[in-house]
Design an enzyme around this catalytic site. Structure first.
Site, PDB file in Angstrom:
ATOM      1  N   LEU A 109       0.561  -0.929  -0.015  1.00  0.00           N
ATOM      2  CA  LEU A 109       0.167   0.151   0.076  1.00  0.00           C
ATOM      3  C   LEU A 109       0.749   1.259   0.147  1.00  0.00           C
ATOM      4  CD1 LEU A 109      -2.993  -0.935   2.502  1.00  0.00           C
ATOM      5  CD2 LEU A 109      -3.043  -0.428   0.360  1.00  0.00           C
ATOM      6  N   ASP A 110       0.805   2.330  -0.387  1.00  0.00           N
ATOM      7  CA  ASP A 110       0.365   3.681  -0.025  1.00  0.00           C
ATOM      8  C   ASP A 110       0.475   5.086   0.845  1.00  0.00           C
ATOM      9  OD1 ASP A 110       0.576   6.545  -3.634  1.00  0.00           O
ATOM     10  OD2 ASP A 110       2.410   5.284  -1.138  1.00  0.00           O
ATOM     11  N   SER A 111       1.042   5.050   1.443  1.00  0.00           N
ATOM     12  CA  SER A 111       1.562   6.754   2.584  1.00  0.00           C
ATOM     13  C   SER A 111      -0.215   6.634   2.246  1.00  0.00           C
ATOM     14  CB  SER A 111       2.672   7.173   2.607  1.00  0.00           C
ATOM     15  OG  SER A 111       2.785   8.050   1.616  1.00  0.00           O
ATOM     16  N   ASP A 113      -2.857   5.571   1.690  1.00  0.00           N
ATOM     17  CA  ASP A 113      -3.621   4.440   1.550  1.00  0.00           C
ATOM     18  C   ASP A 113      -3.188   4.155   3.599  1.00  0.00           C
ATOM     19  OD1 ASP A 113      -2.452   2.541  -0.966  1.00  0.00           O
ATOM     20  OD2 ASP A 113      -4.388   3.763  -0.572  1.00  0.00           O
TER      21      ASP A 113
ATOM     22  N   LYS B  48       1.948  12.399  -7.303  1.00  0.00           N
ATOM     23  CA  LYS B  48       2.678  11.886  -6.636  1.00  0.00           C
ATOM     24  C   LYS B  48       4.326  11.473  -6.783  1.00  0.00           C
ATOM     25  CE  LYS B  48       1.565   7.019  -6.230  1.00  0.00           C
ATOM     26  NZ  LYS B  48       0.673   6.498  -5.356  1.00  0.00           N
TER      27      LYS B  48
END
Lengths: 155, 175
Positions: A109-111, A113, B48
């Site tokens: 997952l992403d930050s 997320d 991003k």
């Protein structure tokens, strides 16, 4: 006057021994104007008052003050709720989810997320997790520990 | 947060979180909120992978200004968060634990095993206090501590410094 109303409620509850009640409530009614405060305090003493048997019957009336609060938490319920919320998230594969799976390394997952997950946890448990501490919570186990720490569960 | 300054990533994440919360205050229906939250997430996602920090900082500044113009006047705050309804409501009931020492012996006799255990804990605190102070003095830099975070216990069988304050802190909702 309040003592009269309460006596009437008690009378309606206790249907079986009506006669005994009437005698007793009549006694309290006559006593009310003279010792108003005392009969009132007798009927509602303290937070959890239990009206003792008014008559010689076996009927008991329990008056309990209901405070508004959530049901008590335990570690298992916190863990179940956290995992349930995580399984609802569509970016997480529910089969691969475990209590110790890292969001970034194991689940990919992403930050952003992770921020969304923490917000979902805040919505679930109803209290805010400050940003400084939220950015360190990277596994479900850490989230459970943090919530248990904040809510004094099994301290 | 170890340092005094926030990193760019931390600032972006904080902007994301507060913009989502204010968006939630504006869009009260959950499906509408979900729709606009996805749009916001897409806006964050397309930028991003920016590598140029100057450009990224300018975008962050533009984002903060946009947040400021679009914020909700009365955003939803959780009851326990600062500005919420029950923030610090129970603060007056959180009695420190040294008040237990001032109880009358007749009151202490009502809970004998608790106070016996408390004496053992206090002995443990007295024993470990010197080592804790030693560790803190060794690990603090000369100008002063850099942050409020306390270091963990370094040696086996040692307790972390200032553990007593942490262990005996009052409950969040005092009974």
């Amino acid at each position: 006057m309040a003592a009269r109303i309460i006596a009437r409620c008690v009378r309606s509850l206790n249907q079986r021994s009506v006669y005994f009640n009437r005698v007793n409530t009549a006694a309290t009614l006559t006593a009310a104007p003279l010792t108003h405060g005392r009969t009132f305090s007798h009927l509602t003493n303290g937070h959890k008052s239990s009206l003792a048997q008014i008559s010689g019957g076996s009927f008991q009336v329990f008056q309990r003050r209901q405070y508004g609060d959530l049901p008590p938490l335990s570690l298992e319920t916190i863990r179940d709720r956290v995992l349930y919320v995580l399984k609802l998230y569509d970016k997480i594969n529910p089969e691969r989810l475990q209590a110790t799976s890292h969001f970034m390394k194991d689940l990919g997952l992403d930050s952003l997320d992770q921020v969304e997950i923490i917000m979902a946890m805040e919505d679930e448990f109803g209290f805010e997790i400050p940003d400084a501490e939220a950015e360190k919570l990277m596994t479900p186990h850490e989230i459970v520990q943090y919530i248990a720490d904040k809510k004094d569960v099994y301290e | 947060m170890a340092a005094a300054y926030l990193t760019h990533q931390q600032k972006v994440l904080r902007l994301y979180k507060k913009s989502l919360r204010h968006l939630e205050s504006w869009c009260i229906f959950r499906d509408k909120y979900r729709f606009y939250a996805c749009l916001l997430r897409a806006r964050f996602d397309e930028n991003k992978h920016e590598k140029d920090l100057v450009k990224a900082t300018l975008m962050l500044k533009a984002g903060e200004e946009e947040f400021w113009t679009n914020q909700h006047p009365q955003p939803y705050l959780f009851p326990d968060s600062p500005g919420g309804t029950s923030y610090e409501r129970y603060e007056c009931y959180k009695v420190p634990e040294w008040c237990l020492d001032h109880w009358h012996p007749s009151e202490k006799a009502m809970y004998p095993d608790y106070f016996a255990k408390r004496e053992q804990w206090k002995k443990l605190r007295a024993q470990s206090w010197d080592r804790e102070v030693q560790q803190l003095q060794a690990e603090t830099p000369a100008e002063g501590p850099k942050s409020e975070a306390l270091p963990p216990a370094r040696r086996e069988g040692d307790l972390p410094p200032l553990w007593w304050q942490f262990v005996t802190r009052p409950r969040e909702r005092p009974m």
